[in-house]
Design an enzyme around this catalytic site. Structure first.
Site, PDB file in Angstrom:
ATOM      1  N   ILE A  28      10.433  14.023  -3.757  1.00 47.38           N
ATOM      2  CA  ILE A  28       9.170  13.285  -3.718  1.00 47.38           C
ATOM      3  C   ILE A  28       8.909  12.744  -5.127  1.00 47.38           C
ATOM      4  CG2 ILE A  28       6.686  13.467  -3.290  1.00 47.38           C
ATOM      5  CD1 ILE A  28       8.518  13.657  -0.776  1.00 47.38           C
ATOM      6  N   GLU A  80       7.020   6.271   7.288  1.00 47.44           N
ATOM      7  CA  GLU A  80       6.785   6.234   8.729  1.00 47.44           C
ATOM      8  C   GLU A  80       6.704   7.598   9.383  1.00 47.44           C
ATOM      9  OE1 GLU A  80       8.865   2.396  10.319  1.00 47.44           O
ATOM     10  OE2 GLU A  80       9.690   2.897   8.371  1.00 47.44           O
ATOM     11  N   GLY A  95       0.810  -1.208   0.000  1.00 45.66           N
ATOM     12  CA  GLY A  95       0.000   0.000   0.000  1.00 45.66           C
ATOM     13  C   GLY A  95       0.843   1.258   0.000  1.00 45.66           C
TER      14      GLY A  95
HETATM   15 MO1  MOS Z   1       7.873  -0.796   8.953  1.00 45.89          MO
HETATM   16  S1  MOS Z   1       7.484  -0.669  10.984  1.00 45.89           S
HETATM   17  O1  MOS Z   1       9.488  -0.372   8.931  1.00 45.89           O
HETATM   18  O2  MOS Z   1       7.761  -2.398   8.505  1.00 45.89           O
END
Ligand code: MOS
Length: 723
Positions: A614, A689, A459
């Site tokens: 990006i 993240e 995703g």
């Molecule tokens: Mo993600 S927590 O680096 O799989």
């Protein structure tokens, strides 16, 4: 604006996820889980289950499948089910029932009668703090306890004692489940060549390695396929229990086996984010300069102590300029489901603590929280002379403040009818990581190209990145590129983890494309070829020389070659030892707390990020937005409640709160785009993240601004805000 290439197959239901694969003669496995949190299985009566309709196999620690403990380089040991009779958490897989239909397997699984020798369970992080242990060294090798002190300073306590302003507080964060849409599942098929496994995962070749190890076979005989993954977030980095069980049962029974965890089983039989307790002490000069940062961390860990949620190492170690820093990390082994990576492991809960503490410091200093952070901006992590390769965080603060209307914020919030309105902000960082990756590029005689690697797109948008970077590197249109992912037979790509996919795969694509073009030009100018002996060049998908040009497809046709293929690899090299690397950002949030009901609604959100180049603005925005929503979720919704007996009180989607559309306002995402070519040739850093980092603190800080109530734990609930 490029839309995801996998968007249409996903929204039209044509995308085949692991459990969507069906084969003639396929049978169904259902996992049996423990109903105690600590003890030993004394007996499992499987008589009724074995004679139930359609049942063809019942496996348990007494009648195990042919599996053994597996290992992965970098990650260590993998938990493989049914290896012994020890139960260390409630909901642990302890059996596997295989039947002709799913319903038969499920019904028979309910007939398995387990007797246990129970032992008292320790399930509460608070109760376990007294028996905390030192964590092993961090993933970068740093010791769990470390300090950086200015010359002549003996201890951090001396600096704190001498600091004009000190704030000290303890923050706690809840354990969370990944709650990916696709439950962990697998379909396993054996043939003369070995095993083919269809199972959502974050890196097909890693799954193949783990399964080969557990089944004691050659890795080349395991074919792992996962073209579509319905969410992972770290929870599918390791091979799942259904994959091990289906693979071994399919071999034992000589039938294809499908196994899917129920949603309730996903909550226990996979792995979760650790709960944390964090004590932070900040000492500052009158102008806000941080004189000392102390961050002591505890996290829950399963009984095998297999995972550490590195909150202090993930945040205070690097975030702010300070001459004096002391961090510790302890682990608290509990009878709880295994813990593992979850989006920004360490940084997400760590930033709730650090960025709440920074807000408290700003209040204590009567200083604007953005100004406080700018005052303590770092050019390198404390005590390291490795400067950030590229850092434009100040610009993020400036742009964010203007975009969000920060200047209108009052230190005590404001009222809007019955709503107490507050604004909060927090910083965000996530290390820029790269892994070795290999990419195959094939130029075909129909003027299309294939860009392929074994990595996964859970995703994240990596599949689309392959087509975009492939097109750019081959100087053709993205529509001419067929990206391929999620098959261990392809060149080994990095895993989709650590926000590293684009940087790792992108760099390798550039190498592979250059090689493919070189090979093409050699073919073009070879004896007898259309550009025999000429000094050829390549641009715009065409081979050029002597005023003539041909597309690569035309050229391949002319020399009767259907295609030309090259593989390219890229890995982090010496440059990684010359700088520190990170993505940076700032999160803003406006909350409205109802004067009478005390419910909290997030009414505006903005994230501004410095994450290098990006590649696909649309997918990048989505990725960041998902992270920010998760931050709101961490702040206001999510948290597993573990009962004293180890059972999860809310381990399903009925009880585990997740935000829905009505909980989330429009999300504003802005990127300052500075390609970081010191990190990799493409200039992209991670965005997977960092979107979730800092957001929970921004919410809590906004709640404080609105209400004057400082909540030092997440999730924040109505009871916390009673006046
Ligand atoms: Mo993600 S927590 O680096 O799989």
């Amino acid at each position: 604006m490029t839309s995801r290439v996998d968007g249409p197959p996903k929204v039209t239901g044509q995308a085949k996820y692991g459990a969507d694969h069906n084969f003639p003669g396929m049978v169904y496995g259902y996992v049996v889980v423990s109903t105690i949190a600590n003890g030993e299985i004394q007996a499992m009566d499987v008589t009724a289950a074995k004679s139930a309709p359609g049942v063809i196999g019942v496996y348990s620690p007494f009648d195990p499948l042919d599996l053994r403990t597996a290992h992965l380089p970098m990650f260590g040991e993998t938990w493989v089910p049914l290896q012994d009779k020890e139960v260390v958490y409630y909901g642990q897989p302890i059996g596997f029932v295989v039947a002709e239909t799913f319903e038969q397997a499920r019904d028979a699984a309910m007939l398995v009668d387990v007797s246990y020798h129970r032992r008292p369970a320790l399930t509460s992080l608070q109760d376990g703090l007294a028996s905390a242990e030192d964590a092993p060294p961090a993933r970068d090798g740093a010791p769990a306890t470390l300090s950086v002190l200015a010359p002549g300073v003996e201890s951090i306590e001396d600096v704190l004692a001498a600091s004009p302003t000190v704030v000290e507080a303890t923050y706690t964060t809840a354990t969370q489940n990944h709650a990916a849409m696709e439950p962990h599942s697998a379909v396993a098929v054996w043939d003369v060549d070995g095993l083919t496994i269809y199972s959502g995962n974050q890196g097909a070749h890693l799954q193949a390695m783990e399964l080969a190890d557990a089944l004691d076979m050659d890795q080349s005989a395991v074919h792992s396929v996962n073209p579509y993954v319905g969410g992972a977030f770290g929870g599918k980095a390791r091979t799942s229990a259904p994959a091990f069980l289906a693979a071994a049962a399919a071999k034992a029974l000589n039938r294809p086996v499908k196994a899917v965890l129920s949603r309730e089983q996903v909550f226990t039989a996979t792995a979760t984010r650790a709960a944390t307790v964090q004590k932070i002490t900040l000492g500052a000069a009158e102008d806000g300069t941080l004189l000392a940062v102390r961050h002591d961390s505890w996290c829950s860990t399963p009984m095998d102590r297999s995972f550490v949620e590195p909150t202090s190492h993930g945040t205070s170690r690097e975030w702010y300029a300070t001459q004096n820093l002391a961090i510790t990390q302890k682990i608290v082994p509990l009878n709880i489901p295994r813990t593992t990576f979850m989006r920004a492991p360490g940084e997400a809960p760590g930033s709730f603590a650090l960025e709440s503490a920074m807000d408290e410091l700003a209040v204590a200093l009567n200083m604007d929280p953005i100004e406080l952070r700018i005052r303590n901006n770092s050019t390198a992590p404390p005590g390291k002379d490795l400067m950030w390769s590229s850092k434009h965080l100040d610009e993020c603060y400036r742009i964010g403040a203007a975009r969000f209307g920060w200047a209108n914020r009052s230190p005590r919030g404001h009222m809007d009818g019955d709503w107490l309105v507050g604004l909060g902000m927090a910083g965000a960082m996530f290390p820029a990581i790269r892994f070795p990756a290999s990419i195959g590029v094939t130029l075909r005689d129909d003027d299309t190209a294939v860009v392929a690697t074994s990595g996964a797109d859970p995703g994240t948008g990596l599949l689309t990145v392959l087509s975009l970077v492939g097109a750019e590197s081959l100087d053709i249109a993205p529509e001419q590129v067929t990206p391929r992912l999620g098959d261990s037979a392809l060149p080994p790509g990095g895993m989709s983890g650590g926000s590293s996919g684009t940087a790792s795969a992108g760099s390798a694509i550039m190498v592979a494309a250059t090689q493919a073009i070189d090979d093409l030009l050699a073919v073009a100018s070879a004896p007898g070829a259309p550009f025999d002996g000429l000094d050829v060049s390549y641009a715009d998908g065409r081979v050029l020389a002597a005023g003539r040009s041909m597309t690569f497809g035309e050229l391949l046709k002319a020399v009767h070659r259907p295609s030309i293929s090259a593989t390219g690899s890229a890995a982090p090299g010496e440059e990684m030892t010359k700088h520190s690397f990170s993505s940076f950002g700032v999160q803003f949030c406006e909350v409205r707390v109802h004067k009478w009901t005390r419910e909290t609604r997030v009414s505006r959100m903005l994230g501004v990020f410095d994450a290098g180049r990006i590649i696909n603005t649309k997918a990048a925005r989505s990725q960041i937005m998902g992270g920010m929503i998760w931050g709101v979720s961490a702040a206001l919704h999510e948290g597993l409640e573990i009962e004293a007996n180890g059972r999860l009180a809310n381990g399903d989607f009925a009880g585990y709160l997740l935000p829905v559309n009505a909980d989330i306002p429009d999300v504003d995402v802005y990127f300052v785009e500075y390609p970081d070519t010191l990190h990799n040739a493409l200039g992209a850093k991670g965005i997977g993240e960092i979107g979730t980092v800092g957001m929970a603190a921004a919410v809590a800080n906004a709640v404080y601004n609105a209400t004057g109530i400082r909540v030092r734990h997440i999730p924040i609930v109505i009871e916390d805000l009673l006046p």
